[in-house]
Design a protein around this motif. Structure first.
Motif, short mmCIF file in Angstrom:
data_model
loop_
_atom_site.label_atom_id
_atom_site.label_comp_id
_atom_site.label_asym_id
_atom_site.label_seq_id
_atom_site.Cartn_x
_atom_site.Cartn_y
_atom_site.Cartn_z
N ALA A 104 1.71 6.72 -6.89
CA ALA A 104 0.63 7.62 -7.31
C ALA A 104 1.03 9.08 -7.15
O ALA A 104 0.53 9.95 -7.85
CB ALA A 104 -0.63 7.33 -6.51
N GLN A 105 1.94 9.38 -6.24
CA GLN A 105 2.34 10.75 -5.96
C GLN A 105 3.54 11.21 -6.78
O GLN A 105 3.87 12.38 -6.77
CB GLN A 105 2.67 10.90 -4.47
CG GLN A 105 1.47 10.67 -3.58
CD GLN A 105 1.85 10.64 -2.12
OE1 GLN A 105 3.00 10.83 -1.75
NE2 GLN A 105 0.88 10.38 -1.27
N GLU A 148 0.99 4.12 -2.95
CA GLU A 148 0.77 5.53 -2.64
C GLU A 148 1.93 6.38 -3.13
O GLU A 148 1.74 7.46 -3.68
CB GLU A 148 0.55 5.72 -1.15
CG GLU A 148 -0.79 5.20 -0.68
CD GLU A 148 -0.93 5.22 0.84
OE1 GLU A 148 0.07 5.50 1.55
OE2 GLU A 148 -2.04 4.94 1.32
N GLN A 149 3.15 5.89 -2.95
CA GLN A 149 4.32 6.62 -3.44
C GLN A 149 4.28 6.74 -4.96
O GLN A 149 4.58 7.79 -5.51
CB GLN A 149 5.61 5.92 -3.01
CG GLN A 149 5.93 6.05 -1.56
CD GLN A 149 7.16 5.25 -1.17
OE1 GLN A 149 7.77 4.58 -1.99
NE2 GLN A 149 7.52 5.30 0.09
N LEU A 179 0.83 -1.20 0.00
CA LEU A 179 0.00 0.00 0.00
C LEU A 179 0.87 1.25 0.00
O LEU A 179 0.61 2.21 -0.74
CB LEU A 179 -0.93 -0.02 1.21
CG LEU A 179 -1.96 1.09 1.30
CD1 LEU A 179 -2.86 1.09 0.08
CD2 LEU A 179 -2.79 0.93 2.56
N GLU A 180 1.92 1.24 0.80
CA GLU A 180 2.85 2.37 0.85
C GLU A 180 3.50 2.60 -0.51
O GLU A 180 3.60 3.74 -0.98
CB GLU A 180 3.92 2.10 1.90
CG GLU A 180 4.96 3.19 2.04
CD GLU A 180 6.05 2.81 3.04
OE1 GLU A 180 7.17 3.30 2.85
OE2 GLU A 180 5.78 2.06 3.99
#
Length: 89
Positions: free
Chosen positions: A31-32, A28-29, A24-25
């Motif tokens: 996606a950013q 998220e990274q 998940l981390e």
């Protein structure tokens, strides 16, 4: 009939949760991340990497992106990630 002991099942569950949290981390990274990043901003992306270090990395194979007419030096974030992964110890 149980296949595994309670303690082993708990350990598997713990490992599953840790793996899920890490995945998940990473998502998220990803996606950013912008597709390209200016040379001057790389130290924010990879903490503490200076322009001098980037120039040394270029001599070791890191590819830069630069406008034809000159200007700011950019790196593809995917290229930075590839280079860092290939050179990890």
């Amino acid at each position: 009939m149980k296949m595994f002991s309670d303690s082993y099942e708990q350990e598997l569950l713990k490992q599953h949760r840790e793996t899920y949290a890490k995945m998940l981390e990473l998502v998220e990274q990803q996606a950013q991340k912008p597709p390209f990043i200016q040379q001057k901003d790389v130290s924010n992306y990879y903490k503490g990497i200076s322009v001098g270090t980037l120039l040394r990395y270029e001599r070791q194979g890191l590819k830069r992106s630069e406008p034809v007419e000159g200007g700011s030096v950019w790196y593809a974030t995917s290229e930075l990630d590839r280079f860092m992964l290939e050179h990890q110890k």
